[in-house]
Write a protein that holds these residues in place. Structure first.
Motif, PDB file in Angstrom:
ATOM      1  N   TYR A  57       0.833  -1.199   0.000  1.00 49.01           N
ATOM      2  CA  TYR A  57       0.000   0.000   0.000  1.00 49.01           C
ATOM      3  C   TYR A  57       0.873   1.256   0.000  1.00 49.01           C
ATOM      4  N   ARG A  58       0.431   2.272  -0.709  1.00 45.47           N
ATOM      5  CA  ARG A  58       1.162   3.528  -0.747  1.00 45.47           C
ATOM      6  C   ARG A  58       1.196   4.177   0.633  1.00 45.47           C
ATOM      7  N   LEU A  59       2.278   4.898   0.893  1.00 45.35           N
ATOM      8  CA  LEU A  59       2.477   5.552   2.185  1.00 45.35           C
ATOM      9  C   LEU A  59       1.886   6.956   2.185  1.00 45.35           C
ATOM     10  N   GLU A  60       1.603   7.469   3.347  1.00 49.87           N
ATOM     11  CA  GLU A  60       0.870   8.725   3.476  1.00 49.87           C
ATOM     12  C   GLU A  60       1.603   9.936   2.889  1.00 49.87           C
ATOM     13  N   TRP A  61       2.932   9.870   2.778  1.00 49.66           N
ATOM     14  CA  TRP A  61       3.681  11.003   2.233  1.00 49.66           C
ATOM     15  C   TRP A  61       3.838  10.929   0.715  1.00 49.66           C
ATOM     16  N   MET A  62       3.364   9.865   0.092  1.00 54.39           N
ATOM     17  CA  MET A  62       3.457   9.722  -1.354  1.00 54.39           C
ATOM     18  C   MET A  62       2.343  10.514  -2.046  1.00 54.39           C
ATOM     19  N   ASP A  63       2.452  10.675  -3.357  1.00 61.83           N
ATOM     20  CA  ASP A  63       1.439  11.394  -4.120  1.00 61.83           C
ATOM     21  C   ASP A  63       0.136  10.598  -4.155  1.00 61.83           C
ATOM     22  N   SER A  64      -0.975  11.289  -3.933  1.00 61.56           N
ATOM     23  CA  SER A  64      -2.333  10.713  -3.998  1.00 61.56           C
ATOM     24  C   SER A  64      -2.423   9.367  -3.271  1.00 61.56           C
ATOM     25  N   PRO A  65      -2.111   9.334  -1.961  1.00 57.04           N
ATOM     26  CA  PRO A  65      -2.037   8.044  -1.275  1.00 57.04           C
ATOM     27  C   PRO A  65      -3.314   7.630  -0.559  1.00 57.04           C
ATOM     28  N   TRP A  66      -4.371   8.486  -0.522  1.00 55.26           N
ATOM     29  CA  TRP A  66      -5.379   8.325   0.523  1.00 55.26           C
ATOM     30  C   TRP A  66      -6.270   7.114   0.341  1.00 55.26           C
ATOM     31  N   ALA A  67      -6.510   6.694  -0.883  1.00 53.37           N
ATOM     32  CA  ALA A  67      -7.262   5.444  -1.064  1.00 53.37           C
ATOM     33  C   ALA A  67      -6.469   4.277  -0.495  1.00 53.37           C
ATOM     34  N   ASP A  68      -5.163   4.275  -0.719  1.00 53.56           N
ATOM     35  CA  ASP A  68      -4.321   3.208  -0.167  1.00 53.56           C
ATOM     36  C   ASP A  68      -4.212   3.307   1.354  1.00 53.56           C
ATOM     37  N   VAL A  69      -4.143   4.521   1.885  1.00 50.77           N
ATOM     38  CA  VAL A  69      -4.075   4.678   3.346  1.00 50.77           C
ATOM     39  C   VAL A  69      -5.347   4.119   3.991  1.00 50.77           C
ATOM     40  N   ARG A  70      -6.494   4.380   3.373  1.00 50.53           N
ATOM     41  CA  ARG A  70      -7.741   3.831   3.895  1.00 50.53           C
ATOM     42  C   ARG A  70      -7.743   2.309   3.806  1.00 50.53           C
ATOM     43  N   ALA A  71      -7.326   1.768   2.653  1.00 47.78           N
ATOM     44  CA  ALA A  71      -7.317   0.312   2.478  1.00 47.78           C
ATOM     45  C   ALA A  71      -6.315  -0.350   3.416  1.00 47.78           C
ATOM     46  N   SER A  72      -5.167   0.258   3.588  1.00 52.45           N
ATOM     47  CA  SER A  72      -4.176  -0.333   4.495  1.00 52.45           C
ATOM     48  C   SER A  72      -4.657  -0.265   5.936  1.00 52.45           C
ATOM     49  N   GLY A  73      -5.421   0.771   6.273  1.00 50.23           N
ATOM     50  CA  GLY A  73      -5.993   0.837   7.614  1.00 50.23           C
ATOM     51  C   GLY A  73      -6.951  -0.309   7.875  1.00 50.23           C
ATOM     52  N   TRP A  75      -6.843  -3.197   6.415  1.00 48.64           N
ATOM     53  CA  TRP A  75      -5.990  -4.393   6.506  1.00 48.64           C
ATOM     54  C   TRP A  75      -5.345  -4.501   7.889  1.00 48.64           C
ATOM     55  N   LEU A  76      -4.875  -3.385   8.415  1.00 48.94           N
ATOM     56  CA  LEU A  76      -4.232  -3.410   9.736  1.00 48.94           C
ATOM     57  C   LEU A  76      -5.240  -3.735  10.841  1.00 48.94           C
ATOM     58  N   LEU A  77      -6.449  -3.193  10.751  1.00 48.53           N
ATOM     59  CA  LEU A  77      -7.469  -3.527  11.754  1.00 48.53           C
ATOM     60  C   LEU A  77      -7.834  -5.009  11.691  1.00 48.53           C
ATOM     61  N   ALA A  78      -7.866  -5.569  10.486  1.00 49.70           N
ATOM     62  CA  ALA A  78      -8.134  -7.013  10.366  1.00 49.70           C
ATOM     63  C   ALA A  78      -6.996  -7.820  10.985  1.00 49.70           C
ATOM     64  N   LEU A  79      -5.759  -7.355  10.827  1.00 46.57           N
ATOM     65  CA  LEU A  79      -4.632  -8.024  11.484  1.00 46.57           C
ATOM     66  C   LEU A  79      -4.783  -7.974  12.997  1.00 46.57           C
ATOM     67  N   GLU A  80      -5.199  -6.831  13.527  1.00 45.37           N
ATOM     68  CA  GLU A  80      -5.387  -6.745  14.981  1.00 45.37           C
ATOM     69  C   GLU A  80      -6.456  -7.730  15.442  1.00 45.37           C
ATOM     70  N   ASP A  81      -7.554  -7.825  14.693  1.00 44.75           N
ATOM     71  CA  ASP A  81      -8.602  -8.786  15.057  1.00 44.75           C
ATOM     72  C   ASP A  81      -8.054 -10.204  15.112  1.00 44.75           C
ATOM     73  N   ARG A  82      -7.198 -10.541  14.150  1.00 42.64           N
ATOM     74  CA  ARG A  82      -6.696 -11.915  14.059  1.00 42.64           C
ATOM     75  C   ARG A  82      -5.591 -12.207  15.064  1.00 42.64           C
ATOM     76  N   LEU A  83      -4.708 -11.228  15.304  1.00 39.04           N
ATOM     77  CA  LEU A  83      -3.512 -11.474  16.102  1.00 39.04           C
ATOM     78  C   LEU A  83      -3.684 -11.104  17.569  1.00 39.04           C
ATOM     79  N   ASP A  84      -4.632 -10.210  17.887  1.00 38.63           N
ATOM     80  CA  ASP A  84      -4.906  -9.772  19.261  1.00 38.63           C
ATOM     81  C   ASP A  84      -3.629  -9.314  19.990  1.00 38.63           C
ATOM     82  N   PRO A  85      -2.931  -8.297  19.468  1.00 36.65           N
ATOM     83  CA  PRO A  85      -1.685  -7.852  20.103  1.00 36.65           C
ATOM     84  C   PRO A  85      -1.945  -7.090  21.395  1.00 36.65           C
ATOM     85  N   ASP A  86      -0.926  -7.022  22.235  1.00 33.87           N
ATOM     86  CA  ASP A  86      -1.004  -6.252  23.473  1.00 33.87           C
ATOM     87  C   ASP A  86      -0.809  -4.759  23.225  1.00 33.87           C
TER      88      ASP A  86
END
Length: 365
Positions: A57-73, A75-86
């Protein structure tokens, strides 16, 4: 933990993950931006227990990144659901505003607005207004903000406003990865030749005035394409592996980093561990880290840079004295100390989370 795969953040993350593994902490590392290279994947495999979760996913400082920032967010929330980190440890800003269940930390390694201010001497253009808004939201939503230097923390507060709670935890490198060899009379620098922040053009300008070679490791072509930067007076070493760069540092008498922008300076730390005398850009962050153990020169002062390099090259006793001082300072910036600081922070945040839960379990109102 999140990371991009370009430059110093990746180096910092692997060093921290290695030190956390020694404390029996399991890290799940989510990558963003460029694909993980085979060399990076191999380095990650050498960290006990570290597991990679890769994305591009594109990073927040790259050109026109916001669709990727939303999608990566998502993805990260789904990882938290699966991994249950502290704890959630973020090495970018925008994802701090996600609805994390676990306590969250953002580490401020650098930012577009402070880069623009330091390098181009003007405010960032209007196209970065959304970047500023999204970064501010993320910084204010997390439980703690960390920066590698007080100077970087001050820059973040200047550009994004007051932070909820913040602290400084300096970066670190392992001394055993940077052994000194017999020193040779040349100046070494490392960085992207096209990057105005690295200011390697200053070394191009002063190299003809020196009696010894100036060698520069790093990329010559911008990742966005275009013509490669030309090294006319310095000797380009090209893009080196970490091990090859460490070997060059071990041989170099002096490491020069005449930067215009540098929130911490991992390469200076590596060079100091390898026994180099340091000539650094005169920035608050580098003064903070190195105090009187390095020689500082204003990034635009070519005469001062020439004089500093000449003195160290021609005065062996002074050069060895400064190299020894720099190495002594570098040894205090070790991964064990860094990991202990982060573990104390994680424990504090975790305790705040579990105390209310304990109250509910005991029937507290």
């Amino acid at each position: 933990m999140t990371t991009d795969t370009v430059g110093g953040v990746w180096t910092y993350v692997l060093e921290l993950c290695r030190a956390l593994a020694e404390a029996e902490v399991q890290v799940e590392l989510a990558t963003l931006g460029a694909p993980v290279t085979p060399m990076q994947a191999e380095a990650a495999r050498r960290v006990p227990g570290l597991r990679l979760h890769e994305s591009t996913y594109r990073l927040e400082w790259m050109d026109s990144p916001w669709a990727d920032v939303r999608a990566s967010g998502e993805w990260l929330l789904a990882l938290e659901d699966r991994l249950d980190p502290d704890v959630i440890h973020l090495n970018g800003y925008a994802h701090g505003a996600l609805p994390w269940r676990a306590p969250s930390v953002v580490v401020a390694h650098s930012c577009v607005l402070s880069w623009w201010e330091s390098v181009l001497r003007e405010p960032a253009p209007a196209r970065y207004a959304r970047y500023q808004r999204e970064a501010r939201r993320g910084l204010r939503a997390v439980d703690r903000v960390v920066a590698p230097s007080a100077a970087m923390l001050a820059a973040i507060e200047r550009h994004y406003g007051p932070l909820p709670t913040a602290c400084v935890i300096p970066n670190a490198r392992r001394a055993e990865d940077f052994a000194a060899a017999p020193k040779e009379p040349f100046v070494l620098a490392a960085g992207r030749l096209w990057d105005e922040a690295k200011n390697l053009a200053a070394l191009e300008a002063v190299a003809p005035r020196l009696a010894y070679p100036v060698r520069v490791a790093g990329e010559t072509r911008h990742p966005g394409g275009g013509k490669a930067a030309q090294a006319r007076n310095t000797e380009p070493l090209g893009q080196l592996s970490p091990e090859a760069l460490a070997a060059w540092m071990g041989r170099a008498a002096i490491y020069a980093l005449p930067v215009r922008y540098e929130p911490f300076g991992l390469s200076a730390l590596e060079a100091a561990l390898a026994g180099c005398a340091l000539v650094l850009g005169d920035l608050p962050s580098l003064r903070e880290v190195w105090a009187d153990t390095a020689v500082f020169v204003h990034p635009e002062d070519l005469e001062g840079l020439t004089a500093a390099l000449r003195r160290l090259l021609e005065d062996a006793a002074h050069r060895k004295h400064m190299a020894a001082r720099a190495r002594a300072r570098a040894l205090t910036l070790n991964p064990r100390r860094m990991a202990e600081d982060y573990l104390r922070l994680y424990a504090t945040l975790w305790a705040r989370r579990v105390q209310p839960l304990a109250g509910v379990a005991l029937g507290a109102p």
